[in-house]
Each structure stands twice: as structure tokens, then as C-alpha cells.
Scaffold this motif. Structure first.
Motif, PDB file in Angstrom:
ATOM      1  N   HIS A  91      36.763 -15.030   0.206  1.00 13.60           N
ATOM      2  CA  HIS A  91      37.018 -13.594   0.273  1.00 13.60           C
ATOM      3  C   HIS A  91      37.419 -13.312   1.722  1.00 13.60           C
ATOM      4  O   HIS A  91      36.593 -13.453   2.634  1.00 13.60           O
ATOM      5  CB  HIS A  91      35.769 -12.795  -0.099  1.00 13.60           C
ATOM      6  N   TYR A  92      38.668 -12.932   1.939  1.00 12.07           N
ATOM      7  CA  TYR A  92      39.204 -12.784   3.296  1.00 12.07           C
ATOM      8  C   TYR A  92      39.548 -11.325   3.566  1.00 12.07           C
ATOM      9  O   TYR A  92      40.188 -10.661   2.740  1.00 12.07           O
ATOM     10  CB  TYR A  92      40.437 -13.666   3.461  1.00 12.07           C
ATOM     11  N   LEU A 121      44.313 -15.524  10.271  1.00 12.42           N
ATOM     12  CA  LEU A 121      43.965 -16.841   9.776  1.00 12.42           C
ATOM     13  C   LEU A 121      44.846 -17.199   8.580  1.00 12.42           C
ATOM     14  O   LEU A 121      45.053 -16.385   7.677  1.00 12.42           O
ATOM     15  CB  LEU A 121      42.494 -16.844   9.348  1.00 12.42           C
ATOM     16  N   GLN A 122      45.385 -18.408   8.583  1.00 13.99           N
ATOM     17  CA  GLN A 122      46.200 -18.891   7.471  1.00 13.99           C
ATOM     18  C   GLN A 122      45.277 -19.637   6.504  1.00 13.99           C
ATOM     19  O   GLN A 122      45.040 -20.837   6.624  1.00 13.99           O
ATOM     20  CB  GLN A 122      47.310 -19.803   7.992  1.00 13.99           C
ATOM     21  N   LEU A 123      44.744 -18.892   5.540  1.00 10.08           N
ATOM     22  CA  LEU A 123      43.687 -19.418   4.695  1.00 10.08           C
ATOM     23  C   LEU A 123      44.144 -20.621   3.871  1.00 10.08           C
ATOM     24  O   LEU A 123      43.353 -21.544   3.620  1.00 10.08           O
ATOM     25  CB  LEU A 123      43.158 -18.318   3.772  1.00 10.08           C
ATOM     26  N   GLU A 124      45.406 -20.646   3.473  1.00 12.81           N
ATOM     27  CA  GLU A 124      45.877 -21.780   2.674  1.00 12.81           C
ATOM     28  C   GLU A 124      45.788 -23.081   3.461  1.00 12.81           C
ATOM     29  O   GLU A 124      45.589 -24.152   2.879  1.00 12.81           O
ATOM     30  CB  GLU A 124      47.295 -21.539   2.175  1.00 12.81           C
ATOM     31  N   GLN A 125      45.912 -23.017   4.786  1.00 14.33           N
ATOM     32  CA  GLN A 125      45.773 -24.220   5.600  1.00 14.33           C
ATOM     33  C   GLN A 125      44.330 -24.720   5.614  1.00 14.33           C
ATOM     34  O   GLN A 125      44.086 -25.917   5.785  1.00 14.33           O
ATOM     35  CB  GLN A 125      46.258 -23.953   7.025  1.00 14.33           C
ATOM     36  N   VAL A 126      43.385 -23.814   5.475  1.00 12.22           N
ATOM     37  CA  VAL A 126      41.979 -24.199   5.396  1.00 12.22           C
ATOM     38  C   VAL A 126      41.688 -24.844   4.040  1.00 12.22           C
ATOM     39  O   VAL A 126      41.005 -25.866   3.951  1.00 12.22           O
ATOM     40  CB  VAL A 126      41.072 -22.969   5.610  1.00 12.22           C
ATOM     41  N   GLN A 127      42.225 -24.267   3.003  1.00 10.63           N
ATOM     42  CA  GLN A 127      41.935 -24.727   1.647  1.00 10.63           C
ATOM     43  C   GLN A 127      42.602 -26.050   1.319  1.00 10.63           C
ATOM     44  O   GLN A 127      42.060 -26.854   0.559  1.00 10.63           O
ATOM     45  CB  GLN A 127      42.357 -23.657   0.640  1.00 10.63           C
ATOM     46  N   ASN A 128      43.784 -26.302   1.883  1.00 12.45           N
ATOM     47  CA  ASN A 128      44.507 -27.544   1.595  1.00 12.45           C
ATOM     48  C   ASN A 128      43.729 -28.746   2.108  1.00 12.45           C
ATOM     49  O   ASN A 128      43.443 -28.872   3.295  1.00 12.45           O
ATOM     50  CB  ASN A 128      45.898 -27.515   2.241  1.00 12.45           C
ATOM     51  N   GLY A 129      43.387 -29.642   1.206  1.00  9.40           N
ATOM     52  CA  GLY A 129      42.670 -30.846   1.596  1.00  9.40           C
ATOM     53  C   GLY A 129      41.216 -30.629   1.940  1.00  9.40           C
ATOM     54  O   GLY A 129      40.589 -31.502   2.559  1.00  9.40           O
ATOM     55  N   LEU A 130      40.641 -29.495   1.539  1.00  7.89           N
ATOM     56  CA  LEU A 130      39.256 -29.205   1.892  1.00  7.89           C
ATOM     57  C   LEU A 130      38.315 -30.238   1.267  1.00  7.89           C
ATOM     58  O   LEU A 130      37.445 -30.789   1.954  1.00  7.89           O
ATOM     59  CB  LEU A 130      38.894 -27.783   1.440  1.00  7.89           C
ATOM     60  N   GLY A 131      38.438 -30.485  -0.018  1.00 10.80           N
ATOM     61  CA  GLY A 131      37.728 -31.579  -0.670  1.00 10.80           C
ATOM     62  C   GLY A 131      36.215 -31.463  -0.691  1.00 10.80           C
ATOM     63  O   GLY A 131      35.518 -32.479  -0.719  1.00 10.80           O
ATOM     64  N   THR A 132      35.679 -30.239  -0.682  1.00  7.13           N
ATOM     65  CA  THR A 132      34.234 -30.065  -0.684  1.00  7.13           C
ATOM     66  C   THR A 132      33.691 -30.010  -2.116  1.00  7.13           C
ATOM     67  O   THR A 132      34.415 -29.698  -3.058  1.00  7.13           O
ATOM     68  CB  THR A 132      33.847 -28.780   0.056  1.00  7.13           C
ATOM     69  N   GLU A 133      32.395 -30.280  -2.262  1.00  2.00           N
ATOM     70  CA  GLU A 133      31.762 -30.278  -3.573  1.00  2.00           C
ATOM     71  C   GLU A 133      31.066 -28.957  -3.889  1.00  2.00           C
ATOM     72  O   GLU A 133      30.976 -28.562  -5.045  1.00  2.00           O
ATOM     73  CB  GLU A 133      30.747 -31.413  -3.667  1.00  2.00           C
TER      74      GLU A 133
END
Length: 280
Positions: A39-40, A20-32
């Protein structure tokens, strides 16, 4: 996908995938609330077990534990969750909701709404929710939820929300014991799913639904759950340990318990058990 121990090594090997490319998940996530810290791991015994340890050490609301595979993945009632690497998603979230202990089951139902809505953004066929914690498509299990709680008499200390989803798991690679009752998005779409895109969407949907529960209460979530409930009005068999009884499903109550009308006409509240459609 849940399976018996005897089935867990019976499937043919999967083709090698990619991490899994975690940075792709985090980019633009925008959650509160969810996903401020990830933790991966390549392998854990269980993401729920690891998340519980983090929670005991003070992990914040919304921390997420992801593993490519689990050696002791679990579903409800201790069932084994078959966890091959690089094809599916297995993750757990530490939650610290402002809920009374008796309302903690609302987290399972809220997560089921978010999971069903995320699935429908990628599936050609609508999903349904099987009380309390499974997502089905065409009667086959696609995903499951396992929530474990730590609470005192008057408050919830933390909850661990565990989710497993069959994304790119070929049916022919599933253990024979579950092949006929499980499915995956790959099988439904006839093409693979981008795991990063799916996980990002799911975390966003979980974040929104969790926020609605916290800010507005379960009453704001319940209609969305009811609209996806596949058993309302149907006769079912309920198995709780050694007890078996029958009834017709009328819905759920504000705490998330299943309400049945028994064969004697009386309403019965079910807070746990296996619920199976029954002809007749």
C-alpha cells in the motif's frame, strides 16, 4: 529521525527528489511472508496508524504500508519522527506471528537484526543495536523501530512493525536539535543510496529473520542480536517515566527484556525505558 516538536520546522528545505519506484522493489523480491501486497502513499499521518486500520479490517500477514512522508510520524514514547519526502524510508508491516503475548517483544529484536544486516550491506561502517529498537553508527542514530501490538490474554492478534531509516537525508537539512545525534547513509557513504535497492534488501532480510523466528524460535536469532549489541558490559542509566536507576548491562532474556546488574549486585529486568550509557 526522532525530534522534538520545536525542532521539526527548523531545517532548511531539501532538494526535490523522486517518488519510490515500487515495481523495482517488487521485481525479484522472492519473499515467502512479507511483501505480497503493498500500500503506497505520498503522505499519511502515520504508516503505523494506517497499517493498524488495515489489520483491524483483516489485512494479511506481511502486508506493507509505505509513505513518502508522514504528518504524524512517531517514535517511541510519542516522540516526533521527522519525515521529509523522497529521501528516506518510512513503512510499516502487518504481522500475525504465532507468539504468546509475553514474547511479542521478540519481534522488535528480530527486526533490529534484519535492519542492522541490511544497513551493513550499504554502509562503510558497521552498525550496532541500541536496545531495544535503534540502529546506531558511530554513536549516532540511523534508524528506528516502533512495534505496536493488539493481543488478548493468550494470543497475539496482530503486530504493526514500523521502521524509519535515514537514507539520503543530508545532515545540514536535519533539524538543529537532532543534527548532532543523527546520521544518514548519505553522510556515511558520501553518495546517495538507491532507495528501491535498500528497501528490497531490507524486506528480504526481514522476511528471512521473521521466518527463522517463526520456525526455530528466538534462540536462533538471539546470538545475532547479541553480536551487535553495543551496551553489553557497560554501565547505563535507565529512565522509566519519573524513575531513574543505574546498572551494568549483562544481556537480554528469552523474552527480549534487558537484564541489568544493579549497584546492589542484584539482577533487574527492564522491559521498557530509555537506556543511556553512563560513565563510571
Amino acid at each position: 529521525m526522532a525530534a522534538d516538536d520545536s525542532d521539526s520546522n527548523a531545517a532548511p528545505p531539501l532538494q526535490e527528489g523522486r517518488p519510490l519506484q515500487l515495481e523495482q522493489v517488487q521485481n525479484g523480491l522472492g519473499t515467502e511472508r512479507l511483501g505480497r501486497k503493498f500500500h503506497y502513499f505520498f503522505e499519511l499521518d502515520s504508516t503505523n496508524l494506517h497499517a493498524r486500520g488495515l489489520a483491524e479490517r483483516g489485512a494479511a500477514d506481511g502486508e506493507i504500508v509505505i509513505a513518502e512522508q508522514q504528518s504524524r510520524g512517531r517514535g517511541r514514547s510519542g516522540r516526533v519522527w521527522v519525515s521529509p519526502p523522497y529521501v528516506n524510508l518510512y513503512f510499516s508491516v502487518v504481522l500475525r506471528p504465532k507468539l504468546r503475548p509475553q514474547d511479542a517483544p521478540q519481534i522488535t529484536l528480530t527486526a533490529a537484526v534484519a535492519l542492522a544486516e541490511a544497513v551493513d550491506a550499504f554502509s562503510p561502517t558497521p552498525s550496532v543495536i541500541k536496545w531495544p529498537n535503534d540502529i546506531l553508527i558511530d554513536g549516532r542514530k540511523l534508524a528506528g523501530i516502533l512495534v505496536e501490538a493488539s493481543s488478548t490474554a493468550d494470543r497475539v492478534d496482530y503486530l504493526i512493525l514500523g521502521i524509519g531509516i535515514n537514507l539520503n537525508f543530508p545532515l545540514e537539512s536535519m533539524p538543529p536539535g537532532i543534527r548532532e545525534r543523527a546520521t544518514s547513509l548519505l553522510a556515511l557513504r558520501r553518495q546517495s543510496v538507491n532507495r528501491e535497492a535498500f528497501l528490497r534488501r531490507l524486506i528480504q532480510d526481514l522476511d528471512r529473520c521473521y521466518g527463522t523466528l517463526e520456525d526455530c524460535g528466538f534462540g536462533a536469532i538471539a546470538p545475532r542480536w547479541q553480536s551487535r549489541f553495543g551496551l553489553k558490559g557497560k554501565r547505563v542509566r535507565v529512565e522509566i517515566l519519573e524513575e531513574v536507576f543505574f546498572g551494568t548491562v549483562t544481556g537480554i532474556d528469552p523474552q527480549g527484556a534487558l537484564i541489568l546488574r544493579g549497584e546492589d549486585g542484584k539482577l533487574q529486568r527492564v522491559i521498557a525505558g530509555d537506556v543511556i550509557p553512563s560513565p563510571g
